[in-house]
Design an enzyme around this catalytic site. Structure first.
Site, PDB file in Angstrom:
ATOM      1  N   CYS A 333      23.228 -89.495 -27.682  1.00 33.87           N
ATOM      2  CA  CYS A 333      22.834 -90.421 -26.612  1.00 33.87           C
ATOM      3  C   CYS A 333      23.231 -91.885 -26.840  1.00 33.87           C
ATOM      4  O   CYS A 333      23.778 -92.517 -25.925  1.00 33.87           O
ATOM      5  CB  CYS A 333      21.346 -90.312 -26.318  1.00 33.87           C
ATOM      6  SG  CYS A 333      20.413 -89.231 -27.352  1.00 33.87           S
ATOM      7  N   ARG A 362      21.770 -83.058 -38.707  1.00 35.69           N
ATOM      8  CA  ARG A 362      20.343 -83.312 -38.926  1.00 35.69           C
ATOM      9  C   ARG A 362      19.939 -82.745 -40.281  1.00 35.69           C
ATOM     10  O   ARG A 362      20.313 -81.613 -40.626  1.00 35.69           O
ATOM     11  CB  ARG A 362      19.503 -82.688 -37.806  1.00 35.69           C
ATOM     12  CG  ARG A 362      19.794 -83.313 -36.445  1.00 35.69           C
ATOM     13  CD  ARG A 362      18.993 -82.693 -35.319  1.00 35.69           C
ATOM     14  NE  ARG A 362      19.396 -83.259 -34.038  1.00 35.69           N
ATOM     15  CZ  ARG A 362      18.945 -82.853 -32.854  1.00 35.69           C
ATOM     16  NH1 ARG A 362      18.046 -81.872 -32.794  1.00 35.69           N
ATOM     17  NH2 ARG A 362      19.362 -83.424 -31.731  1.00 35.69           N
ATOM     18  N   GLN A 380      26.930 -79.859 -29.612  1.00 35.81           N
ATOM     19  CA  GLN A 380      26.197 -79.665 -28.363  1.00 35.81           C
ATOM     20  C   GLN A 380      27.123 -79.769 -27.159  1.00 35.81           C
ATOM     21  O   GLN A 380      28.091 -80.536 -27.182  1.00 35.81           O
ATOM     22  CB  GLN A 380      25.114 -80.735 -28.212  1.00 35.81           C
ATOM     23  CG  GLN A 380      23.965 -80.630 -29.188  1.00 35.81           C
ATOM     24  CD  GLN A 380      22.947 -81.734 -28.965  1.00 35.81           C
ATOM     25  OE1 GLN A 380      23.299 -82.902 -28.924  1.00 35.81           O
ATOM     26  NE2 GLN A 380      21.686 -81.381 -28.832  1.00 35.81           N
ATOM     27  N   ASP A 382      26.800 -81.532 -24.721  1.00 38.58           N
ATOM     28  CA  ASP A 382      25.895 -82.623 -24.384  1.00 38.58           C
ATOM     29  C   ASP A 382      26.393 -83.396 -23.167  1.00 38.58           C
ATOM     30  O   ASP A 382      27.601 -83.494 -22.923  1.00 38.58           O
ATOM     31  CB  ASP A 382      25.769 -83.569 -25.579  1.00 38.58           C
ATOM     32  CG  ASP A 382      24.391 -84.212 -25.655  1.00 38.58           C
ATOM     33  OD1 ASP A 382      23.592 -83.995 -24.722  1.00 38.58           O
ATOM     34  OD2 ASP A 382      24.126 -84.921 -26.626  1.00 38.58           O
ATOM     35  N   HIS A 384      25.149 -86.909 -20.412  1.00 32.26           N
ATOM     36  CA  HIS A 384      24.186 -87.939 -20.015  1.00 32.26           C
ATOM     37  C   HIS A 384      24.572 -88.473 -18.652  1.00 32.26           C
ATOM     38  O   HIS A 384      25.750 -88.737 -18.378  1.00 32.26           O
ATOM     39  CB  HIS A 384      24.144 -89.064 -21.056  1.00 32.26           C
ATOM     40  CG  HIS A 384      23.575 -88.610 -22.367  1.00 32.26           C
ATOM     41  ND1 HIS A 384      24.356 -88.068 -23.350  1.00 32.26           N
ATOM     42  CD2 HIS A 384      22.289 -88.580 -22.831  1.00 32.26           C
ATOM     43  CE1 HIS A 384      23.594 -87.730 -24.376  1.00 32.26           C
ATOM     44  NE2 HIS A 384      22.337 -88.031 -24.087  1.00 32.26           N
ATOM     45  N   LYS A 464      10.686 -83.644 -20.476  1.00 33.59           N
ATOM     46  CA  LYS A 464      11.884 -82.826 -20.318  1.00 33.59           C
ATOM     47  C   LYS A 464      11.557 -81.470 -19.693  1.00 33.59           C
ATOM     48  O   LYS A 464      10.464 -80.933 -19.866  1.00 33.59           O
ATOM     49  CB  LYS A 464      12.572 -82.614 -21.663  1.00 33.59           C
ATOM     50  CG  LYS A 464      11.705 -81.966 -22.726  1.00 33.59           C
ATOM     51  CD  LYS A 464      12.443 -81.823 -24.053  1.00 33.59           C
ATOM     52  CE  LYS A 464      11.531 -81.251 -25.131  1.00 33.59           C
ATOM     53  NZ  LYS A 464      12.246 -81.013 -26.403  1.00 33.59           N
ATOM     54  N   HIS A 510      19.226 -87.055 -20.088  1.00 30.29           N
ATOM     55  CA  HIS A 510      19.853 -86.308 -21.175  1.00 30.29           C
ATOM     56  C   HIS A 510      19.877 -84.843 -20.739  1.00 30.29           C
ATOM     57  O   HIS A 510      18.830 -84.296 -20.393  1.00 30.29           O
ATOM     58  CB  HIS A 510      19.042 -86.414 -22.462  1.00 30.29           C
ATOM     59  CG  HIS A 510      18.714 -87.816 -22.889  1.00 30.29           C
ATOM     60  ND1 HIS A 510      19.213 -88.382 -24.041  1.00 30.29           N
ATOM     61  CD2 HIS A 510      17.921 -88.765 -22.331  1.00 30.29           C
ATOM     62  CE1 HIS A 510      18.740 -89.613 -24.175  1.00 30.29           C
ATOM     63  NE2 HIS A 510      17.944 -89.864 -23.141  1.00 30.29           N
TER      64      HIS A 510
END
Length: 635
Positions: A333, A362, A380, A382, A384, A464, A510
């Site tokens: 992000c 992580r 991911q 991912d 946004h 979320k 997100h």
């Protein structure tokens, strides 16, 4: 004269104080027999609890989720009781309820064996048949510490000693066994009938790798024999489908100690990855996302501004260079915000949608790592979305439609939608959280879906929506998510020019559909038991020659099919054809094409479909058409 208000609205008045068991008996003998505990004014109590004032009461049975958890909690104590009878020098530590079961950690002088588990389970059944009363007692803390020390239960004494001295300690006694517990418990061991010990594993005391290693015995408990049987069948199926075993068997990937929590992808596994990624890349395009790429390592100052350093630092890999601190990104992000900020946007451009197959790291505890399902490095799908607050609803509705189609294409028909709400530790005001949560509720209403709300399970920056997929053996996997964030864009200085020519902070959504590609591929492998759909299969066709004489034609067919875009392998080894067929059947290849003299002469192939289906002899054109129909279908 206490008055008891029951769930159906009816009320019962009693002349004197009354126990929960007596209330259940007054309602009816069948309820009294099934009763395990009671919920009194929203708190669970044992059946021996005495009601002295007016209350609201629900009697809990094994049909209730709380009742099932109570059975499992009490089964953990039954396990400890059995271990102490069989192995008196074993020390008991902690034994909580977990999903579908329970465990108890023990300190013992040698490892428990499979024969030990069999003996323990038999002893548990014997104790159940004795139908020992389970009774609650309250002790002074210091007395409890001394008692457990005198029994050689040093771990239990340590747990009790950590409790404030002015608190009463609750213990539960069943026969000759007594254990520390808040409760409640079933009224007697006879209520525990349908259980099974499943495995033993190592576990550090208090979860700290610096402490001594204990033995963790796992078990499951259910309300009925059929439920237990069904669960054990699902366990057996899950064992067969374990993606780690199939990953090795099908030569897809491996993990090793030189890179804990990171996957080494083999050619066949990477072929699956590429199909998944390219499919999702097309979803990006159809959804008007602009694909971007951001750095893996970012300065600590950015993570401090975003709030991750304060809220997530322990899970981040950090490094230092030239007296500057950096972190490998645990999420994408902040980088996407920096891309948005790189130029000034007008309200006319919103929503701006960015997508990235972003690599994240992580620092997960080593004990939590689990094949592809829990890793330290992952990618991911991912994305946004930067938009106005008025655009949130339409963007969430649009995302929901796309996500459900993607899940269907991957073979998941049953999807549960959940709304995770504000956690106790969070950024922003309650008013902001109200707006964010209500925006998601409004969007879900427009989507026409039912959803479950999860208090306290939102991210620290916003609520979320979660998508939980049900696989082919009934397990649930949380994959996709879309989150409303009123915090991060402002913290990092993102702005756009509004219709009034003022600078405004955009809302950030997100979103991810698959989540971690590693984990999603692991889920796919287990869902399909390694037999991937034709469009995802790493090898779609394998061509087998019967003898050396057909090698040239076999290679010509392979070249033709490869030129049409199919993933094809040949097996030209000088082996018996039945052996080659058997080997590639175990590799779960969708189509095996056998070529002998007759096939060469007629320019055909003899085709077997996965599942031992003989499709007969086909022309090359017919076979190519069959491949096309199945390789392009997502059904």
């Amino acid at each position: 004269m206490p008055i008891v208000c029951l769930p159906d609205g009816s009320k019962r008045e009693y002349a004197n104080a009354v126990t929960l068991a007596e209330v259940a008996q007054s309602i009816g003998p069948s309820l009294a027999k099934a009763a395990l505990a009671g919920r009194v004014n929203d708190r669970l109590y044992d059946l021996s609890h005495l009601i002295q004032n007016d209350v609201s009461l629900s009697i809990i049975t094994a049909k209730d989720q709380e009742g099932l958890e109570l059975l499992r909690h009490s089964a953990a104590h039954l396990l400890a009781h059995a271990v102490k009878q069989l192995y008196p020098t074993a020390q008991v530590t902690i034994g909580p309820v977990i999903d579908n079961g329970f465990y108890y950690d023990f300190a013992y002088e040698r490892p428990f064996t499979p024969d030990d588990l069999t003996a323990i389970e038999a002893k548990m059944l014997e104790l159940s048949n004795q139908d020992e009363q389970v009774a609650r007692e309250e002790w002074d803390r210091d007395h409890a510490v001394e008692f457990f020390k005198s029994q050689g239960e040093l771990y239990k004494a340590q747990i009790i000693a950590s409790i404030p001295s002015n608190e009463k300690i609750s213990l539960y006694r069943q026969g000759d066994f007594i254990d520390l517990c808040r409760g409640p418990h079933v009224p007697s061991t006879g209520k525990l009938k349908f259980f099974k010990l499943t495995k033993v594993a190592g576990a550090y005391w208090r979860g700290d790798s610096n402490n001594e290693m204990l033995q963790r015995v796992y078990g499951t408990a259910w309300a009925t024999k059929d439920e237990l049987k069904d669960y054990l069948h699902r366990l057996e199926e899950a064992e067969k489908r374990d993606h780690r075993k199939l990953g090795k068997q099908l030569d897809l990937f491996h993990m090793q100690d030189t890179a804990p929590g990171l996957a080494f992808w083999h050619p066949k596994g990477w072929a699956i990855w590429q199909q998944v990624e390219q499919y999702m890349r097309q979803i990006y395009k159809e959804g008007d996302y602009q694909e971007i790429r951001c750095p893996q390592i970012l300065d600590r100052k950015l993570w401090e501004k975003s709030g991750h350093w304060e809220n997530y630092k322990d899970n981040m890999f950090t490094t230092e260079s030239e007296k500057r601190d950096y972190a490998l990104k645990p999420m994408n992000c902040p980088g996407h915000v920096e891309v948005f900020k790189s130029k000034l946007h007008s309200y006319r451009e919103l929503p701006v949608r960015y997508g990235e197959f972003g690599g994240c790291h992580r620092n997960e505890p080593s004990g939590a790592l689990h094949g592809l399902m829990r890793v330290r490095g992952f990618t991911q799908d991912d994305g946004h979305i930067f938009c106005t607050e008025a655009q949130v609803c339409q963007e969430v509705v649009r995302f929901n439609e796309i996500a459900l189609r993607v899940y269907q294409d991957f073979g998941f028909e049953k999807v549960a939608v959940k709304l995770a709400l504000r956690p106790s530790s969070r950024l922003g005001s309650d008013e902001t959280w109200d707006r964010a949560e209500n925006a998601l509720r409004e969007a879900l209403t427009h989507c026409g879906v039912t959803w479950e709300e999860l208090p306290g399970e939102g991210a620290f920056y916003g609520p979320k929506i979660e998508y939980h997929l049900n696989d082919s053996i009934g397990r649930s996997w949380q994959c996709g998510t879309i989150q409303v964030d009123f915090q991060l864009p402002g913290r990092l200085g993102a702005e756009y020019v509004s219709e009034n020519n003022t600078r405004e902070v955009p809302v950030m959504l997100h979103r991810a559909i698959l989540g971690s590609l590693e984990r999603f591929i692991g889920i796919l492998i287990e869902n399909h038991a390694g037999s991937m759909p034709v469009w995802l299969a790493p090898v779609q066709v394998v061509l087998l020659n019967i003898s050396e004489k057909q090698s040239e034609y076999t290679q010509q067919v392979a070249k033709l099919l490869k030129s049409q875009g199919y993933r094809v392998e040949t097996d030209l080894r000088n082996e018996k054809i039945n052996r080659k067929i058997r080997e590639h059947t175990l590799l779960k290849v969708p189509y095996i094409a056998v070529i002998g003299d007759s096939e060469v002469e007629r320019q055909m192939v003899s085709v077997r479909e996965r599942g031992n289906k003989d499709l007969g002899t086909l022309t090359l054109e017919s076979f190519a058409n069959l491949l096309h129909a199945n390789a392009t279908s997502k059904v």
